[in-house]
Design an enzyme around this catalytic site. Structure first.
Site, short mmCIF file in Angstrom:
data_model
loop_
_atom_site.label_atom_id
_atom_site.label_comp_id
_atom_site.label_asym_id
_atom_site.label_seq_id
_atom_site.Cartn_x
_atom_site.Cartn_y
_atom_site.Cartn_z
N GLY A 162 30.24 -6.46 24.96
CA GLY A 162 31.22 -6.58 23.87
C GLY A 162 32.33 -7.56 24.17
O GLY A 162 33.38 -7.50 23.54
N GLY A 164 32.09 -10.83 23.79
CA GLY A 164 31.85 -12.10 23.11
C GLY A 164 30.97 -13.05 23.93
O GLY A 164 30.88 -14.23 23.63
N LEU A 165 30.31 -12.51 24.96
CA LEU A 165 29.47 -13.36 25.82
C LEU A 165 28.00 -13.02 25.67
O LEU A 165 27.16 -13.41 26.46
CB LEU A 165 29.93 -13.24 27.28
N ASP A 217 23.33 -17.02 19.60
CA ASP A 217 23.28 -16.32 20.88
C ASP A 217 21.87 -16.33 21.47
O ASP A 217 21.67 -16.59 22.66
CB ASP A 217 23.72 -14.86 20.73
P1 ADP Z 1 28.20 -8.80 23.02
O1 ADP Z 1 26.83 -9.22 22.64
O2 ADP Z 1 29.24 -9.79 22.66
O3 ADP Z 1 28.32 -8.36 24.44
P2 ADP Z 1 27.57 -6.74 21.12
O4 ADP Z 1 28.40 -5.72 20.44
O5 ADP Z 1 26.81 -7.69 20.28
O6 ADP Z 1 28.54 -7.51 22.13
O7 ADP Z 1 26.52 -6.03 22.07
C1 ADP Z 1 26.92 -5.05 22.98
C2 ADP Z 1 25.97 -3.88 22.90
O8 ADP Z 1 24.69 -4.25 23.45
C3 ADP Z 1 26.41 -2.70 23.74
O9 ADP Z 1 27.29 -1.87 23.01
C4 ADP Z 1 25.08 -2.00 24.02
O10 ADP Z 1 24.66 -1.24 22.90
C5 ADP Z 1 24.11 -3.17 24.16
N1 ADP Z 1 23.93 -3.59 25.55
C6 ADP Z 1 24.05 -4.86 26.03
N2 ADP Z 1 23.77 -4.92 27.35
C7 ADP Z 1 23.48 -3.67 27.75
C8 ADP Z 1 23.11 -3.08 29.01
N3 ADP Z 1 22.99 -3.82 30.12
N4 ADP Z 1 22.87 -1.75 29.02
C9 ADP Z 1 22.97 -1.01 27.90
N5 ADP Z 1 23.31 -1.50 26.70
C10 ADP Z 1 23.56 -2.82 26.60
MG MG Z 2 26.15 -9.61 20.65
#
Ligand code: ADP
Ligand code: MG
Length: 444
Positions: A162, A164-165, A217
């Site tokens: 979360g 933004g990366l 992305d």
């Molecule tokens: P961003 O892509 O910018 O990090 P997003 O809100 O699009 O933010 O995605 C984040 C979500 O992706 C997390 O809340 C989770 O549901 C999921 N996620 C990403 N990486 C993992 C991980 N390593 N383990 C569990 N869930 C993950």
């Molecule tokens: Mg995302």
């Protein structure tokens, strides 16, 4: 003042080991393989992807690792180092969009998308029209139909969630490449095939996880190259080959560093705001009689730089609401800035490149209104601290900033930003040292 934390990237060996060990501990066998996919940072070109515009991401050294084995049935079991020891389960058979709760929607959705949207389902070619099978990947007479079934997988990651990366794209793209490999689809081997994997990853996010995302992305995670920035043209009429060009992005040779700093600002109303911006763009394009704002951007950006501002004003004057005028001005000018940035970088004109980053941020702050105080303050401190340019990156409403600085300055600048945040009583930010890194790949 507290010292700023730098989030180190896991090495390929560490990441692969973590994922494989979690897999073995959870499922009691060795995985068929380990794959990884990077998070990304967008250098310039924000909120342009869903307007058929241009953007310029690099892949991060920070990656998500997936240890995976295929299954004979349609069940999926997934665990993450971040899921608190809990295994999430789903069944691809009869699964509907939105049918998986929580984080597991991202990986499960990829297999679902391959079956339902990619033509790799059980039912003979029913959904194949849009799929890679239909595109000729496996059209030879009598060849066995490729089918994606269930899987067991364990994830480990060092991409901030979360921030933004694009931790979500790192997850969906690593899953897509792993499934491509174990089910023998052969898409991961070519850039063109990877475009299909991008589509599957986007479909998972849009349709299973319910996250609006425009393709930047996932393209970055699957198509960026080490040492390069990916100039991505989101015009859907372009072929895979014509939609990207790899731009040299060797900061070291220019005596530069890129600081990435996750502000850790609490996210506010993110999803609704993103959808609202998209809607205004689509409605404005319609009101102005074009398919997308890209068409207008091309008209404006064909003019000499000095004539563009007047041309944009004339165009947006035809829109009734001031809000729409501001949003459209951002999109049109931002697409122009991507082209200008690429040219400036080619000419090794770092000062100009930095100015364009600054203009991008100011436009996102004033016209697109997607910044929050943490993003604006971090950018202001970076500029005052000697950055050539600094801007928010990603969708906004929280998340990260980037700053282009002289070699050796990133850590110093990060500390200055952390000090300012502390004095304001804000969450401590976290920094990442980054270089343009490799795309999704198999590790073992
Ligand atoms: P961003 O892509 O910018 O990090 P997003 O809100 O699009 O933010 O995605 C984040 C979500 O992706 C997390 O809340 C989770 O549901 C999921 N996620 C990403 N990486 C993992 C991980 N390593 N383990 C569990 N869930 C993950
Ligand atoms: Mg995302």
């Amino acid at each position: 003042m507290a010292q700023i934390e730098f989030i180190d990237a896991l090495s390929l060996e560490e990441g692969a080991r973590e994922a494989a060990e979690l897999f073995e501990a959870t499922f009691g066998s060795k995985p068929a393989g380990v794959w990884d996919a990077p998070g990304r940072v967008n250098v310039i070109g924000e909120h342009t992807d869903y307007n058929e515009g241009l953007c310029l991401p690099i892949a991060l050294p920070h990656r998500t690792f997936i240890a995976l084995s295929p299954r004979e049935d349609t069940k999926v079991r997934v665990i993450s180092t971040l899921s608190g020891g809990v295994v999430a389960e789903a069944d691809l058979d009869g699964l509907e969009p939105g049918g998986v709760e929580g984080w597991a929607a991202y990986p499960v959705g990829v297999a679902w998308a391959m079956r339902e949207r990619g033509g790799f389902g059980e039912s003979a070619d029913a959904d194949g029209a849009d799929g890679a099978n239909a595109d000729g990947a496996d059209s030879a007479e009598g060849a066995e139909k490729k089918v994606v079934r269930g899987f067991d997988a364990a994830f480990s990651s060092c991409v901030p969630l979360g921030g933004g990366l694009s931790s979500s794209a790192a997850m969906t793209c690593s899953t897509a490449l792993a499934l491509d490999d174990v089910y023998g689809l052969g898409l991961g081997d070519t850039d063109e095939g990877r475009v299909t994997l991008v589509r599957m990853a986007v479909a998972s996010e849009n349709e299973m996880a319910g996250a609006a995302t425009g393709g930047l992305d996932q393209s970055a995670s699957l198509r960026c190259q080490a040492g390069k920035a990916l100039l991505l043209d989101c015009n859907p009429d372009l072929s895979a080959l014509d939609s990207v060009s790899q731009q040299d992005f060797d900061l070291d040779s220019l005596g530069l560093e890129l600081l990435v700093l996750d502000t850790q600002a609490p996210h506010s109303l993110n999803d609704g705001q993103y959808a609202a911006r998209r809607r205004v763009c689509e409605e404005s394009a319609e009101a102005l009689g074009v398919r997308s704002l890209r068409v207008l951007a091309d008209r404006v950006n064909a003019l000499p730089v000095t004539e563009r501002a007047v041309a944009v004003d004339a165009l947006i004057a035809r829109l009734e609401s001031e809000e729409a005028q501001m949003r459209v001005r951002h999109v049109i000018t931002e697409i122009g800035r991507v082209t200008e940035f690429v040219e400036a970088f080619k000419a090794r004109d770092v000062k100009r490149a930095g100015e364009l980053m600054n203009s991008s941020h100011n436009s996102l702050r004033d016209d697109y209104e997607v910044t929050v105080p943490q993003l604006d303050v971090a950018v202001d401190v970076a500029r005052a601290g000697g950055a050539y340019g600094a801007r928010m990156t990603g969708g906004g409403f929280g998340g990260s900033i980037i700053a282009l600085v002289d070699k050796g300055q990133a850590a110093i600048l990060a500390q200055k930003i952390a000090d300012e945040f502390e004095s304001r009583g804000w969450n401590a930010p976290r920094a990442l040292a980054v270089v343009a890194s490799a795309p999704a790949e198999r590790v073992r």
